[in-house]
Design a protein around this motif. Structure first.
Motif, PDB file in Angstrom:
ATOM      1  N   ALA A 186       0.853  -1.187   0.000  1.00 40.05           N
ATOM      2  CA  ALA A 186       0.000   0.000   0.000  1.00 40.05           C
ATOM      3  C   ALA A 186       0.891   1.239   0.000  1.00 40.05           C
ATOM      4  O   ALA A 186       1.680   1.429   0.928  1.00 40.05           O
ATOM      5  N   LEU A 187       0.763   2.076  -1.033  1.00 41.07           N
ATOM      6  CA  LEU A 187       1.620   3.256  -1.148  1.00 41.07           C
ATOM      7  C   LEU A 187       0.803   4.517  -1.412  1.00 41.07           C
ATOM      8  O   LEU A 187      -0.181   4.488  -2.151  1.00 41.07           O
ATOM      9  N   GLY A 188       1.246   5.588  -0.826  1.00 41.21           N
ATOM     10  CA  GLY A 188       0.618   6.885  -1.022  1.00 41.21           C
ATOM     11  C   GLY A 188       1.208   7.871  -0.036  1.00 41.21           C
ATOM     12  O   GLY A 188       2.146   7.558   0.704  1.00 41.21           O
ATOM     13  N   CYS A 189       0.645   9.056  -0.031  1.00 42.92           N
ATOM     14  CA  CYS A 189       1.151  10.102   0.859  1.00 42.92           C
ATOM     15  C   CYS A 189       0.008  11.020   1.259  1.00 42.92           C
ATOM     16  O   CYS A 189      -0.774  11.460   0.415  1.00 42.92           O
ATOM     17  N   VAL A 190      -0.066  11.282   2.544  1.00 42.20           N
ATOM     18  CA  VAL A 190      -1.050  12.225   3.079  1.00 42.20           C
ATOM     19  C   VAL A 190      -0.262  13.302   3.822  1.00 42.20           C
ATOM     20  O   VAL A 190       0.475  13.004   4.759  1.00 42.20           O
ATOM     21  N   ILE A 191      -0.425  14.559   3.373  1.00 48.12           N
ATOM     22  CA  ILE A 191       0.266  15.691   3.995  1.00 48.12           C
ATOM     23  C   ILE A 191      -0.770  16.538   4.728  1.00 48.12           C
ATOM     24  O   ILE A 191      -1.818  16.867   4.183  1.00 48.12           O
ATOM     25  N   ARG A 192      -0.457  16.887   5.979  1.00 52.64           N
ATOM     26  CA  ARG A 192      -1.399  17.648   6.806  1.00 52.64           C
ATOM     27  C   ARG A 192      -1.765  18.969   6.126  1.00 52.64           C
ATOM     28  O   ARG A 192      -0.914  19.669   5.613  1.00 52.64           O
ATOM     29  N   GLY A 193      -3.044  19.233   6.138  1.00 59.42           N
ATOM     30  CA  GLY A 193      -3.548  20.494   5.601  1.00 59.42           C
ATOM     31  C   GLY A 193      -4.150  21.322   6.711  1.00 59.42           C
ATOM     32  O   GLY A 193      -3.797  21.168   7.889  1.00 59.42           O
ATOM     33  N   GLU A 194      -5.097  22.156   6.339  1.00 56.49           N
ATOM     34  CA  GLU A 194      -5.702  23.068   7.320  1.00 56.49           C
ATOM     35  C   GLU A 194      -6.956  22.509   7.975  1.00 56.49           C
ATOM     36  O   GLU A 194      -7.516  23.138   8.867  1.00 56.49           O
ATOM     37  N   THR A 195      -7.413  21.336   7.537  1.00 59.74           N
ATOM     38  CA  THR A 195      -8.652  20.779   8.086  1.00 59.74           C
ATOM     39  C   THR A 195      -8.383  19.433   8.754  1.00 59.74           C
ATOM     40  O   THR A 195      -7.283  18.885   8.673  1.00 59.74           O
ATOM     41  N   THR A 196      -9.408  18.878   9.345  1.00 58.11           N
ATOM     42  CA  THR A 196      -9.290  17.573  10.009  1.00 58.11           C
ATOM     43  C   THR A 196      -9.360  16.409   9.025  1.00 58.11           C
ATOM     44  O   THR A 196      -9.271  15.259   9.440  1.00 58.11           O
ATOM     45  N   HIS A 197      -9.497  16.699   7.752  1.00 60.03           N
ATOM     46  CA  HIS A 197      -9.532  15.641   6.738  1.00 60.03           C
ATOM     47  C   HIS A 197      -8.283  14.761   6.823  1.00 60.03           C
ATOM     48  O   HIS A 197      -8.356  13.542   6.638  1.00 60.03           O
ATOM     49  N   TYR A 198      -7.153  15.367   7.125  1.00 58.07           N
ATOM     50  CA  TYR A 198      -5.884  14.638   7.280  1.00 58.07           C
ATOM     51  C   TYR A 198      -6.045  13.516   8.295  1.00 58.07           C
ATOM     52  O   TYR A 198      -5.658  12.374   8.039  1.00 58.07           O
ATOM     53  N   ASP A 199      -6.605  13.827   9.457  1.00 56.57           N
ATOM     54  CA  ASP A 199      -6.771  12.820  10.511  1.00 56.57           C
ATOM     55  C   ASP A 199      -7.670  11.678  10.051  1.00 56.57           C
ATOM     56  O   ASP A 199      -7.378  10.506  10.305  1.00 56.57           O
ATOM     57  N   THR A 200      -8.748  12.018   9.369  1.00 52.70           N
ATOM     58  CA  THR A 200      -9.675  10.997   8.877  1.00 52.70           C
ATOM     59  C   THR A 200      -8.988  10.079   7.879  1.00 52.70           C
ATOM     60  O   THR A 200      -9.075   8.849   7.993  1.00 52.70           O
ATOM     61  N   VAL A 201      -8.297  10.645   6.910  1.00 50.76           N
ATOM     62  CA  VAL A 201      -7.640   9.837   5.880  1.00 50.76           C
ATOM     63  C   VAL A 201      -6.549   8.956   6.497  1.00 50.76           C
ATOM     64  O   VAL A 201      -6.467   7.760   6.199  1.00 50.76           O
ATOM     65  N   CYS A 202      -5.736   9.530   7.359  1.00 51.14           N
ATOM     66  CA  CYS A 202      -4.659   8.753   7.993  1.00 51.14           C
ATOM     67  C   CYS A 202      -5.223   7.608   8.823  1.00 51.14           C
ATOM     68  O   CYS A 202      -4.797   6.456   8.685  1.00 51.14           O
ATOM     69  N   ASN A 203      -6.154   7.914   9.693  1.00 53.97           N
ATOM     70  CA  ASN A 203      -6.699   6.905  10.600  1.00 53.97           C
ATOM     71  C   ASN A 203      -7.491   5.828   9.867  1.00 53.97           C
ATOM     72  O   ASN A 203      -7.321   4.637  10.133  1.00 53.97           O
ATOM     73  N   ASP A 204      -8.353   6.249   8.950  1.00 48.30           N
ATOM     74  CA  ASP A 204      -9.214   5.276   8.286  1.00 48.30           C
ATOM     75  C   ASP A 204      -8.442   4.375   7.323  1.00 48.30           C
ATOM     76  O   ASP A 204      -8.715   3.180   7.244  1.00 48.30           O
TER      77      ASP A 204
END
Length: 184
Positions: A79-97
């Protein structure tokens, strides 16, 4: 912590080449390219083969793996990809889920190496993704390879079901080959 060393397991070896599916979310294409390069190199170094499937984002990675795990013959998944923190809580949702879904798939028996980077900045992503550097794509592939090796080590021998065909010796001794099936 910076400067701390960590133990890396020796690469597993295989009698039968493993087949892996690399599922990548190329949202940040440069990062994704480095992650994929590292994963391919690690798989090939172990004598394995790979295919690639691209999905729109990190949340789709575990879904694609689930589809492939249920409907194909891959030994493992990267599984490969990258999630970079932004200004909203979407980062937390994507990382955790995405992480939780990959873990649940692993508990169902899928051999998955998780190389979805979760970082604060693009610079952190570049440092971690670089195949000649931290090589997190290669590390994820190696994790999947270790799980494949472990699965093979602990697998039970296949057992057939139903009747065994009569041996040639039995057929000769009993004359079973001489009988006409229409009259028997």
């Amino acid at each position: 912590m910076a400067g701390q060393s960590h133990h890396t397991l020796p690469a597993p070896t295989f009698e039968r080449a493993p087949k892996l599916l690399i599922v990548v979310a190329p949202y940040y294409s440069g990062i994704a390219g480095e992650l994929v390069a590292g994963a391919k190199a690690a798989i090939e170094a172990a004598g394995g083969t790979w295919e690639i499937a691209e999905v729109p984002g990190a949340l789709e990675v575990p879904i694609a793996i689930r589809i492939a795990h249920r409907q194909s013959n891959f030994d493992g998944f990267v599984a490969l990809g990258c999630v970079i923190r932004g200004e909203t809580t979407h980062y937390d949702t994507v990382c955790n889920d995405s992480s939780r879904a990959l873990t649940l798939l692993g508990l169902e028996g899928a051999c998955i190496g998780n190389g979805i980077l979760t970082v604060e900045t693009m610079e952190q992503a570049e440092t971690r993704a670089e195949a000649a550097g931290q090589n997190k794509g290669g590390g994820a592939a190696e994790a999947a390879l270790h799980l494949i090796a472990l699965t093979r080590r602990f697998s039970r021998p296949e057992r057939g079901i139903g009747f065994k065909p009569a041996s040639a010796e039995y057929r000769l001794a009993t004359g079973a080959d001489d009988e006409d099936p229409k009259t028997a």
